[in-house]
Design a protein around this motif. Sequence first.
Motif, PDB file in Angstrom:
ATOM      1  N   VAL A  27       0.844  -1.163   0.000  1.00  0.00           N
ATOM      2  CA  VAL A  27       0.000   0.000   0.000  1.00  0.00           C
ATOM      3  C   VAL A  27       0.899   1.239   0.000  1.00  0.00           C
ATOM      4  N   VAL A  28       0.532   2.190  -0.888  1.00  0.00           N
ATOM      5  CA  VAL A  28       1.287   3.424  -1.031  1.00  0.00           C
ATOM      6  C   VAL A  28       0.695   4.461  -0.083  1.00  0.00           C
ATOM      7  N   PRO A  29       1.555   5.153   0.699  1.00  0.00           N
ATOM      8  CA  PRO A  29       0.991   6.178   1.602  1.00  0.00           C
ATOM      9  C   PRO A  29       0.369   7.317   0.803  1.00  0.00           C
ATOM     10  N   ARG A  30      -0.631   7.872   1.377  1.00  0.00           N
ATOM     11  CA  ARG A  30      -1.358   8.962   0.719  1.00  0.00           C
ATOM     12  C   ARG A  30      -0.501  10.223   0.690  1.00  0.00           C
ATOM     13  N   LYS A  31      -0.520  10.913  -0.421  1.00  0.00           N
ATOM     14  CA  LYS A  31       0.247  12.153  -0.532  1.00  0.00           C
ATOM     15  C   LYS A  31      -0.494  13.263   0.211  1.00  0.00           C
ATOM     16  N   VAL A  32       0.274  14.150   0.808  1.00  0.00           N
ATOM     17  CA  VAL A  32      -0.305  15.239   1.596  1.00  0.00           C
ATOM     18  C   VAL A  32       0.016  16.555   0.907  1.00  0.00           C
TER      19      VAL A  32
END
Length: 86
Positions: free
Chosen positions: A1-6
Amino acid sequence: VVPRKVNALKSKNAMEQLNPYAPEAKEAEKKRMADKTAVKERKAASKEYNKKHKRGPNTFYKTLMKAFEAKASAKKEEQDAAAEEE
């Protein structure tokens, strides 16, 4: 799972990671805007004062010219008196 961009513009922590100077820059901008507001208020107060008190015979130029008018009228009276004597 790729972390969500902020979005760094919306997240203070993300902005600090990208730009360590961001908090200081934000404070400097707040101070600059506060100073700008103070200058605007001072100019508005000055404009209001000038509208109220610097009209009619109280202007600098009119006060200055009154001094010359008094000298000119005194010379004219002397000339008239000399002309009447002749």
